[in-house]
Structure formats: structure tokens, C-alpha cells
Design a protein around this motif. Sequence first.
Motif, mmCIF file in Angstrom:
data_model
loop_
_atom_site.group_PDB
_atom_site.id
_atom_site.type_symbol
_atom_site.label_atom_id
_atom_site.label_comp_id
_atom_site.label_asym_id
_atom_site.label_seq_id
_atom_site.Cartn_x
_atom_site.Cartn_y
_atom_site.Cartn_z
ATOM 1 N N ARG A 103 1.620 66.780 7.019
ATOM 2 C CA ARG A 103 1.021 67.401 8.214
ATOM 3 C C ARG A 103 1.121 66.453 9.404
ATOM 4 O O ARG A 103 1.088 65.242 9.248
ATOM 5 N N SER A 104 1.228 67.036 10.553
ATOM 6 C CA SER A 104 1.417 66.269 11.782
ATOM 7 C C SER A 104 0.226 66.460 12.717
ATOM 8 O O SER A 104 -0.396 67.515 12.731
ATOM 9 N N ARG A 105 -0.062 65.422 13.501
ATOM 10 C CA ARG A 105 -1.108 65.540 14.518
ATOM 11 C C ARG A 105 -0.579 66.171 15.800
ATOM 12 O O ARG A 105 -1.335 66.446 16.709
ATOM 13 N N GLY A 106 0.717 66.398 15.872
ATOM 14 C CA GLY A 106 1.320 66.961 17.073
ATOM 15 C C GLY A 106 0.711 68.287 17.481
ATOM 16 O O GLY A 106 0.462 68.531 18.664
ATOM 17 N N HIS A 107 0.451 69.146 16.506
ATOM 18 C CA HIS A 107 -0.157 70.440 16.827
ATOM 19 C C HIS A 107 -1.590 70.275 17.306
ATOM 20 O O HIS A 107 -2.059 71.048 18.141
ATOM 21 N N VAL A 108 -2.283 69.282 16.777
ATOM 22 C CA VAL A 108 -3.652 69.020 17.231
ATOM 23 C C VAL A 108 -3.634 68.624 18.709
ATOM 24 O O VAL A 108 -4.450 69.105 19.497
ATOM 25 N N TYR A 109 -2.671 67.787 19.099
ATOM 26 C CA TYR A 109 -2.555 67.404 20.506
ATOM 27 C C TYR A 109 -2.218 68.611 21.368
ATOM 28 O O TYR A 109 -2.777 68.785 22.456
ATOM 29 N N TYR A 110 -1.312 69.460 20.878
ATOM 30 C CA TYR A 110 -0.928 70.642 21.641
ATOM 31 C C TYR A 110 -2.136 71.553 21.848
ATOM 32 O O TYR A 110 -2.388 72.034 22.955
ATOM 33 N N VAL A 111 -2.915 71.774 20.787
ATOM 34 C CA VAL A 111 -4.112 72.614 20.882
ATOM 35 C C VAL A 111 -5.132 71.981 21.822
ATOM 36 O O VAL A 111 -5.774 72.689 22.618
ATOM 37 N N ALA A 112 -5.276 70.662 21.774
ATOM 38 C CA ALA A 112 -6.212 69.989 22.690
ATOM 39 C C ALA A 112 -5.794 70.224 24.145
ATOM 40 O O ALA A 112 -6.648 70.495 25.008
ATOM 41 N N PHE A 113 -4.503 70.148 24.412
ATOM 42 C CA PHE A 113 -4.017 70.431 25.772
ATOM 43 C C PHE A 113 -4.260 71.896 26.136
ATOM 44 O O PHE A 113 -4.606 72.207 27.277
ATOM 45 N N GLU A 114 -4.070 72.801 25.179
ATOM 46 C CA GLU A 114 -4.308 74.217 25.445
ATOM 47 C C GLU A 114 -5.785 74.460 25.780
ATOM 48 O O GLU A 114 -6.099 75.212 26.698
ATOM 49 N N ILE A 115 -6.680 73.833 25.043
ATOM 50 C CA ILE A 115 -8.110 73.982 25.315
ATOM 51 C C ILE A 115 -8.436 73.428 26.701
ATOM 52 O O ILE A 115 -9.160 74.072 27.477
ATOM 53 N N ALA A 116 -7.905 72.251 27.017
ATOM 54 C CA ALA A 116 -8.138 71.667 28.341
ATOM 55 C C ALA A 116 -7.576 72.575 29.434
ATOM 56 O O ALA A 116 -8.195 72.752 30.500
ATOM 57 N N LYS A 117 -6.413 73.176 29.182
ATOM 58 C CA LYS A 117 -5.813 74.093 30.153
ATOM 59 C C LYS A 117 -6.680 75.327 30.338
ATOM 60 O O LYS A 117 -6.899 75.780 31.463
ATOM 61 N N VAL A 118 -7.186 75.884 29.249
ATOM 62 C CA VAL A 118 -8.041 77.073 29.319
ATOM 63 C C VAL A 118 -9.291 76.772 30.148
ATOM 64 O O VAL A 118 -9.677 77.557 31.026
ATOM 65 N N ILE A 119 -9.912 75.652 29.887
ATOM 66 C CA ILE A 119 -11.118 75.279 30.644
ATOM 67 C C ILE A 119 -10.775 75.095 32.119
ATOM 68 O O ILE A 119 -11.467 75.619 33.001
ATOM 69 N N THR A 120 -9.702 74.363 32.395
ATOM 70 C CA THR A 120 -9.317 74.097 33.781
ATOM 71 C C THR A 120 -8.924 75.384 34.505
ATOM 72 O O THR A 120 -9.321 75.597 35.660
ATOM 73 N N LEU A 121 -8.145 76.238 33.856
ATOM 74 C CA LEU A 121 -7.758 77.510 34.473
ATOM 75 C C LEU A 121 -8.975 78.387 34.753
ATOM 76 O O LEU A 121 -9.045 79.048 35.794
ATOM 77 N N THR A 122 -9.936 78.407 33.838
ATOM 78 C CA THR A 122 -11.155 79.190 34.038
ATOM 79 C C THR A 122 -11.926 78.696 35.260
ATOM 80 O O THR A 122 -12.311 79.485 36.128
ATOM 81 N N VAL A 123 -12.135 77.396 35.332
ATOM 82 C CA VAL A 123 -12.878 76.816 36.461
ATOM 83 C C VAL A 123 -12.097 77.011 37.767
ATOM 84 O O VAL A 123 -12.680 77.357 38.797
ATOM 85 N N LEU A 124 -10.784 76.819 37.722
ATOM 86 C CA LEU A 124 -9.963 77.025 38.909
ATOM 87 C C LEU A 124 -10.038 78.482 39.365
ATOM 88 O O LEU A 124 -10.250 78.764 40.548
ATOM 89 N N GLY A 125 -9.892 79.415 38.443
ATOM 90 C CA GLY A 125 -9.948 80.835 38.802
ATOM 91 C C GLY A 125 -11.287 81.214 39.421
ATOM 92 O O GLY A 125 -11.322 81.919 40.437
ATOM 93 N N ILE A 126 -12.370 80.724 38.841
ATOM 94 C CA ILE A 126 -13.704 81.003 39.396
ATOM 95 C C ILE A 126 -13.837 80.374 40.782
ATOM 96 O O ILE A 126 -14.370 80.998 41.709
ATOM 97 N N SER A 127 -13.325 79.163 40.936
ATOM 98 C CA SER A 127 -13.379 78.488 42.241
ATOM 99 C C SER A 127 -12.594 79.266 43.286
ATOM 100 O O SER A 127 -13.007 79.359 44.452
ATOM 101 N N LEU A 128 -11.479 79.826 42.887
ATOM 102 C CA LEU A 128 -10.660 80.611 43.830
ATOM 103 C C LEU A 128 -11.348 81.932 44.179
ATOM 104 O O LEU A 128 -11.235 82.397 45.318
ATOM 105 N N LEU A 129 -12.063 82.525 43.235
ATOM 106 C CA LEU A 129 -12.806 83.756 43.536
ATOM 107 C C LEU A 129 -13.900 83.504 44.572
ATOM 108 O O LEU A 129 -14.246 84.392 45.335
ATOM 109 N N ALA A 130 -14.438 82.294 44.565
ATOM 110 C CA ALA A 130 -15.521 81.943 45.491
ATOM 111 C C ALA A 130 -15.003 81.683 46.911
ATOM 112 O O ALA A 130 -15.809 81.518 47.834
ATOM 113 N N GLN A 131 -13.697 81.675 47.094
ATOM 114 C CA GLN A 131 -13.128 81.373 48.425
ATOM 115 C C GLN A 131 -13.178 82.572 49.339
ATOM 116 O O GLN A 131 -13.001 83.659 49.051
#
Length: 142
Positions: free
Chosen positions: A114-142
Motif C-alpha cells: 500500500r502507498s501513502r500517495g493516495h492519502v496525500y491526494y485525498v488530503a489535498f482533495e479535502i483541503a481543496k473542498v474546504i477552500t472552495l467552499t469558503v471561497l464560494g461563500i466569500s464570493l456570494l457575499a460580494q
Amino acid sequence: MNTMAAATAGAVTFLWLGMVLAISFLEAPLKFRAPGVTIPIGLGIGRLVFRALNLVEAVLAAVVVAAVAVGGPPTAVVVLTAVVAVLLAVQLGVVRPRLNRRSDKVLAGEDLPRSRGHVYYVAFEIAKVITLTVLGISLLAQ
């Protein structure tokens, strides 16, 4: 921020978010549970799907960056846009190539631990989801 730029960036941000959620957190894990899908078949499908997703993500990121750049955004929107762009760039430039090299070996018949590569990819996906959510909400507030 310019209303049209904020609306464009917001819509594209939520489209991007939906695609990541649907592919990374729904399609990817489910495909390996389908009857008859072996690891090599799942990897082959996954490579095609994620190559397409990542291409679309790059286009969507470019649209968001462009809309934010012309919109006169507040600092928080600029920072969130930069963070999500960097997360995607690291995924595409560092994590994906390593996963591709590993999947090449598996598809060639090597039996690897087993490789940790997928764990890193999923961690980036989670960080992206959080960032995209906050960014989208911030843009709605504009």
C-alpha cells in the motif's frame, strides 16, 4: 468586488466544488466496489476519470483566477483563490505524477505494498473542498 466578476467566480467555484465532490468522494471509492472491477481495471478507469477531472479543474481554476483578477476583490478572496490554485498545482505537479508512476507498475503486473500517495491526494482533495467552499461563500457575499 465587481458584481459580474464575483458572480462568475462564484458560479465556477461551486461547479468546481461539485465536480471534486462527485468524482473524488463518490465515484472513485464506489468503482472498486462494483462487481468484477479488479484493481487494474479500477486503476485504468481512475486514471482516465482523474485525467479528465484535472483538465477541467485547470480550466475552471483559470476562469476563477481571471474573474477574481479583473473583479477588484478583497484580500480574503485573493488569498483563497491563490490557495486553491496552489493546492491544484501541487496535486497536478507532484502528487499525480507519483501516483501515475505507481499505477504504471501495478498495471505492469508488479505487486506493491500500500502507498501513502493516495492519502496525500485525498488530503489535498479535502483541503481543496474546504477552500472552495469558503471561497464560494466569500464570493456570494460580494
